[in-house]
Scaffold this motif. Sequence first.
Motif, PDB file in Angstrom:
ATOM      1  N   SER A 290       0.831  -1.211   0.000  1.00  0.00           N
ATOM      2  CA  SER A 290       0.000   0.000   0.000  1.00  0.00           C
ATOM      3  C   SER A 290       0.863   1.258   0.000  1.00  0.00           C
ATOM      4  O   SER A 290       0.594   2.218  -0.738  1.00  0.00           O
ATOM      5  N   GLY A 314      -5.678  -7.592  -7.157  1.00  0.00           N
ATOM      6  CA  GLY A 314      -6.345  -6.430  -6.594  1.00  0.00           C
ATOM      7  C   GLY A 314      -6.355  -5.300  -7.595  1.00  0.00           C
ATOM      8  O   GLY A 314      -6.248  -5.526  -8.805  1.00  0.00           O
ATOM      9  N   ASP A 317      -6.148   2.505  -7.342  1.00  0.00           N
ATOM     10  CA  ASP A 317      -6.907   3.597  -7.951  1.00  0.00           C
ATOM     11  C   ASP A 317      -5.991   4.771  -8.289  1.00  0.00           C
ATOM     12  O   ASP A 317      -4.770   4.707  -8.114  1.00  0.00           O
ATOM     13  N   ALA A 321      -4.454   4.254  -3.778  1.00  0.00           N
ATOM     14  CA  ALA A 321      -5.066   3.372  -2.781  1.00  0.00           C
ATOM     15  C   ALA A 321      -5.246   1.973  -3.367  1.00  0.00           C
ATOM     16  O   ALA A 321      -5.659   1.815  -4.523  1.00  0.00           O
ATOM     17  N   VAL A 322      -4.955   0.959  -2.563  1.00  0.00           N
ATOM     18  CA  VAL A 322      -5.000  -0.430  -3.016  1.00  0.00           C
ATOM     19  C   VAL A 322      -6.247  -1.121  -2.475  1.00  0.00           C
ATOM     20  O   VAL A 322      -6.593  -0.983  -1.293  1.00  0.00           O
ATOM     21  N   THR A 323      -6.912  -1.855  -3.355  1.00  0.00           N
ATOM     22  CA  THR A 323      -7.997  -2.740  -2.950  1.00  0.00           C
ATOM     23  C   THR A 323      -7.577  -4.157  -3.307  1.00  0.00           C
ATOM     24  O   THR A 323      -7.351  -4.463  -4.486  1.00  0.00           O
ATOM     25  N   SER A 325      -7.992  -8.290  -3.732  1.00  0.00           N
ATOM     26  CA  SER A 325      -9.034  -9.243  -4.101  1.00  0.00           C
ATOM     27  C   SER A 325      -8.751 -10.581  -3.439  1.00  0.00           C
ATOM     28  O   SER A 325      -7.593 -10.940  -3.197  1.00  0.00           O
TER      29      SER A 325
END
Length: 372
Positions: A290, A314, A317, A321-323, A325
């Motif tokens: 991150s 993942g 954005d 910012a990391v999302t 999966s």
Amino acid sequence: MLYVDIPTAAEFKALNEARADACVSIYLRTTPLAQSPDATRIELGNLIRQAREQLQGSGFDKRRLALLTEHLDDLLDDDEFWRLQASSLAILATPDSVRTFRLPNNLSSMAIVSDRFHLKPLLRSITFPHSAFVLAISENAVRLVGVYADLPPTTIKVPGFPKHAADAVGKGSLNDRSPSGRVHGLEGQNVRFRQYARQVDAALRPVLTGRDTPLILAGVGRVPSIFRSVNSYPGLVDQTIEASPDHMTEAQLAEAARPILDGAYQQELSRLRALYEARASEGRATSDLSDAARAATGGAIEVLLVNIDTVVPGAVDETGAVTFSDKDAPAGYGVADEIAARALASGARVLGVREPDLPAGGELAAILRYPV
């Protein structure tokens, strides 16, 4: 012989920017032995099936899936293609196209499906392409030999190279011991050798300018060490091929250069690990995905080492910012891949390595230009 085609920087950039409704990235071990491709083709068939099942499970368009599968099956059935291979194979396919790269590195087998290609494993070959220049230099002759992963070594014509040391200083011999100022005897020879070495260095500059290919010296006695003292090329490797190059073939020079290349690569990794530790104490290094994503988005990464053998699915954005999966899917992609892409776009140096080469293990190590 290894049949290798490593992507150029321009090709890598184009692949990195490619987007499609389905991008399938397949990596697998291969063999240069023409009589032993069957096991590899079986493994490729299994990886193609994994990718196809993943797309079917996501409800991917059947007609587009048929086109993609046709590309991959055609490759699987191409006997001539499988006759000439290296240590690993990269297959990057969409329903509209397929690209392959035969690579000299031993890569882990995987099949990744996303809207972009998974390119971290390719970084290994770009990071360490198994190529170098060998400067074979003695009092009697000088030549530049190119050593390549995919081609036989060859002597490169360098305009301005003197034929030998005496030719460089306009004399018939350097063994003239008659006094002429300080240019006589052993001291006089050293003066002449430095003149010779400076001419060689000047002739090399137009050939080597703008490159980062390692340059390895081959030679014994005073001449190689004197050349090293006047050399202006930053890619000169510390270790020398300690042998008289006058009667060595191009192939012999290439064979002697390869372990030196391996050592230089390990030396560079050691230097970067030490730099990472020093920067970490200043708040200018991180191994957190991150934090690295935010740093890459802001252009703060100077050097990035990424683990080529793993995938963390993942998304990142526009703010960094990391999302993450739970599982890989066409809607996601490798987070470290995206971090590497953003770091490259901001001028960072990016290297593909294995986990033991990372200062803190894990997925990556980022050396930062400033604290973030």
